[in-house]
Design a protein around this motif. Structure first.
Motif, PDB file in Angstrom:
ATOM      1  N   ILE A   1      -4.526   4.286   3.576  1.00 14.67           N
ATOM      2  CA  ILE A   1      -5.786   3.921   3.568  1.00 14.67           C
ATOM      3  C   ILE A   1      -6.440   4.877   4.285  1.00 14.67           C
TER       4      ILE A   1
ATOM      5  N   LEU B   1     -10.094   0.613   1.635  1.00 14.54           N
ATOM      6  CA  LEU B   1      -9.607  -0.810   1.655  1.00 14.54           C
ATOM      7  C   LEU B   1     -10.828  -1.843   1.894  1.00 14.54           C
TER       8      LEU B   1
ATOM      9  N   THR C   1      -7.914   6.326  -0.195  1.00 16.82           N
ATOM     10  CA  THR C   1      -7.909   5.110  -0.621  1.00 16.82           C
ATOM     11  C   THR C   1      -9.068   4.483   0.263  1.00 16.82           C
TER      12      THR C   1
ATOM     13  N   TRP D   1       0.650  -1.301  -0.228  1.00 17.38           N
ATOM     14  CA  TRP D   1       0.228  -0.162  -0.038  1.00 17.38           C
ATOM     15  C   TRP D   1       1.019   1.437  -0.091  1.00 17.38           C
TER      16      TRP D   1
END
Length: 245
Positions: A93, A43, A41, A28
């Protein structure tokens, strides 16, 4: 077959595979640094376990990372159950969709009311939450996610918090039939596994896919090898073309 440091990738397909799940953190971070992942982002964490232990936020080196060697070094210090909070703390994330069975862990990963956030131990979490909210959603299993999404064509964007980048984060232990009994080594039927893999593959044009093999939680090396074969088949990958990372 699966050494502790087993890691291979398919760069063109943006798929990163490792024996142990904490190495997903490094993938990541690499994706974030190269621009593969955007500003925000989501997840999509499909796993037998939540992997939401908080102490990943205090691992040495997390807040001073500058390149791939740092990402790998930090990942090597993480555990298989604390890399998600580490990713959130490192801002790789931002929004988490858990697809994890509640009979294994009934806790709500977004309900922090029972956490002593005023105490000294959780001060790092308190400081993070001053800046960003830990949020997302949870589904019991792949089938429940599928049923929820089938109600409306627009739900997929709502669930994945469009226009975020999206990572599919898959642990193959989710295909073990009885997740509560470590002595029961039976896996889900191959047809069901293929169907769920196909659904996940076609669900969204992911920006990255990370996969944990987790043989200890799949019921052993033989089970893991079988699941790995089904994954490679379902995602149309040839292991001979994989690269180490």
């Amino acid at each position: 077959m699966f050494e502790q440091d087993y890691r291979v990738c398919f760069p063109k397909e943006r798929i990163y595979i490792s024996r142990n799940h904490q190495w997903a953190f490094a993938a990541w971070a690499m994706g974030k640094s190269t621009g593969l992942l955007g500003e925000k982002t989501t997840l999509l964490h499909v796993d037998a376990h939540l992997d939401d232990t908080w102490d990943g936020v205090v691992v040495e080196g997390l807040h001073g990372m500058k390149g791939n060697s740092d990402y790998l070094d930090v990942a090597g210090k993480l555990e298989i159950d604390n890399f998600i909070w580490a990713g959130f703390a490192a801002q790789t994330i931002d929004y988490i969709v858990y697809v994890c069975p509640k009979h294994v862990d009934e806790s709500d990963p977004f309900d922090l009311t029972g956490w002593n956030l005023e105490g000294e131990q959780l001060k790092p979490i308190r400081e993070i939450l001053k800046q960003r909210e830990y949020k997302g959603s949870r589904y019991e299993c792949v089938q429940h996610l599928r049923e929820h999404l089938s109600a409306s064509s627009d739900r997929i964007n709502q669930v994945l918090n469009y226009p975020n980048s999206v990572i599919l984060d898959l642990d193959l232990d989710v295909f073990k039939l009885n997740l509560s009994d470590p002595l029961n080594l039976e896996l889900k039927p191959d047809d069901q596994i293929r169907d769920e893999l196909s659904f996940l593959r076609d669900l969204y044009p992911y920006d990255m896919i990370t996969v944990a093999l987790s043989p200890a939680f799949c019921g052993g090396e033989n089970n893991c090898e079988r699941l790995y074969r089904l994954f490679l088949e379902g995602f149309e990958l040839e292991l001979s073309k994989a690269e180490t990372w």
